[in-house]
Every structure is written in C-alpha cells, then in structure tokens.
Design a protein around this motif. Structure first.
Motif, mmCIF file in Angstrom:
data_model
loop_
_atom_site.group_PDB
_atom_site.id
_atom_site.type_symbol
_atom_site.label_atom_id
_atom_site.label_comp_id
_atom_site.label_asym_id
_atom_site.label_seq_id
_atom_site.Cartn_x
_atom_site.Cartn_y
_atom_site.Cartn_z
ATOM 1 N N UNK A 127 0.651 -1.208 0.033
ATOM 2 C CA UNK A 127 0.191 0.611 0.052
ATOM 3 C C UNK A 127 0.817 1.201 -0.186
ATOM 4 N N UNK A 128 1.720 1.294 0.172
ATOM 5 C CA UNK A 128 2.743 2.414 0.580
ATOM 6 C C UNK A 128 3.847 2.897 -0.680
ATOM 7 N N UNK A 129 3.492 1.560 -1.292
ATOM 8 C CA UNK A 129 4.610 1.253 -2.973
ATOM 9 C C UNK A 129 3.446 2.029 -3.322
ATOM 10 N N UNK A 130 2.729 1.517 -3.777
ATOM 11 C CA UNK A 130 1.440 2.013 -4.659
ATOM 12 C C UNK A 130 0.641 3.890 -4.048
ATOM 13 N N UNK A 131 0.695 4.302 -3.144
ATOM 14 C CA UNK A 131 0.503 5.292 -2.674
ATOM 15 C C UNK A 131 1.369 6.118 -3.156
ATOM 16 N N UNK A 132 3.118 5.712 -2.739
ATOM 17 C CA UNK A 132 4.092 6.840 -3.118
ATOM 18 C C UNK A 132 4.488 6.548 -4.997
#
Length: 240
Positions: A127-132
C-alpha cells in the motif's frame, strides 16, 4: 528504541479467526513499511506463562492515519485480553524494529511469497509503494487454505488495479472447504506457478514470510531454482 503508549480506536474481524486492531498514531512516530512493534499489555486482567508482550508487524502503511496490528486469534491469555479490549484502552508499543523492508534499486523486481498472517508486513509495503507511486516491479504470491481465511485479500487486489507495475497472485490450497467462488490459482506456491509470471527466477529479490514450514519450503524451492541466497529475505511467523 522509544516506547509509546497508544490508545485503541477500534477493532474488526478481517478473516476467519483473524482480527485487526487500530490504534492512535503518536505524534512524530515514523516507521518504514514492513517494520514491526513489540506490543505490551498494561495491567491485563489475566496473564500466562508467555507473558504480556508479543511482536506484531505494523500492518498499516506509514501514510495511513492509524497504527494497525493484525493477528490470528488463538486461545491464549494475551489474545483473550486483546479480543475484549475496549476502545480507549492503552498498550505500550516499543517500535519500530526490523529490516523486512523494500530494497532501493528500482531496476530489480521484488517478489513476495507469503501465506496466512505473514501477509501483515506485505500489506504495509504494497500500500505504501502504490501510494508513493514507486516504480519497482512487484509481484505478490499469497497462499491461503480458502478465501475466508485470507486477510487483506481485497486490499492487495485493489492495489493491483491501481498500479501497472504490480501483479497480485492469490492461491488457495483447500477450496473444497470454501463456500465462496475463487477464480485465481489453486495449490501451493510452486516453481511452475512462479514461472507463469516471472521469466527469469534468478533476477528478483524475494521476500518470504509466513509459517516456518512455508518459509523453509519457499527457500528450498528458490535455492533449487538457482536463486542466490543474497537475494532471499525471510521473516517467520511462528503463530503465537
């Protein structure tokens, strides 16, 4: 490492026998996706020989407002206290710890091989990777007995829709026991399954986490496929 007292906001069931607990995030609390916390109950109503502390992955992504911990609900004093905990109750978190975090080199794909509650740090990382909007090529292979057991299945599927660099492969090993439809893979994660989605198994960095038997089986599978040990990172969930 600093300790923080955090208040429970709410709790919810996320799969059969699995719950998530959302806590207030302390001001200035910073962590990397994939890290973990040592959680200690404060003056619990009961205890047992295993004590009042457990290690949990920080299941929330760093950009999210809450700190989330998720766990299988076994019949232990710690889990019974956790399950009946009222919103507003405080626990102590000693965090963050751990290096089960995404590598920096974006030209090298990341492949996650995970099963059961081992998915908790994977949710945070994805989720962090997609968000960033990070440009890593990421594949997640997530094994469960049946969809009812699979925590965060929708979170991981939805990330897939949002990011062309991301591939999600769910697989179920005991669909005969399920009441739901399933159109994904079936059976354990195998070399043949990996090769459907990865042309050269020796290129990615692999992140393996789940029960010890699964971690060992995946490590052996990769080793026999010629993957260098330096490209394999593991975290075991021993099921307390």
């Amino acid at each position: 490492m600093p300790s923080y007292k955090v208040k429970l906001k709410y709790k919810r069931k996320i799969a059969e026998g699995t719950m998530a607990f959302h806590f207030e995030k302390p001001a200035g609390f910073v962590y990397k996706a994939g890290q973990f916390a040592n959680c200690t109950l404060i003056n619990p109503a009961e205890t047992d020989a295993d004590g009042n502390s457990r290690v949990f992955s920080l299941t929330s992504a760093p950009y999210e407002d809450d700190l989330m911990l998720a766990t299988r609900m076994r019949d232990t004093a710690f889990k019974r206290v956790l399950k009946t905990m009222e919103p507003g109750t405080e626990v102590t978190l000693d965090a963050p710890h751990g290096s089960f975090t995404l590598h920096n080199n974006m030209s090298v794909p990341a492949v996650f091989l995970t099963g059961g509650i081992g998915v908790t740090p994977v949710r945070s990382i994805i989720l962090q990777d997609v968000h960033d909007n990070v440009l890593h090529r990421i594949l997640v292979f997530y094994s469960n007995r049946k969809p009812e057991d699979a925590a965060f299945l929708d979170d991981l599927r939805e990330s897939h829709a949002a990011n062309p660099n991301y591939t999600f492969v769910g697989t179920m090993t005991q669909m005969e026991k399920s009441n739901r439809e399933w159109h994904g893979e079936t059976g354990v994660i195998s070399k043949a399954m990996l090769l459907k989605f990865i042309d050269d198994l020796t290129l990615p960095i692999y992140y393996i986490d789940g029960p010890p038997t699964m971690v060992n089986a995946m490590r052996q599978l990769l080793s026999e496929a010629g993957v260098d040990d330096d490209n394999i990172r593991t975290e075991e969930f021993s099921g307390y």
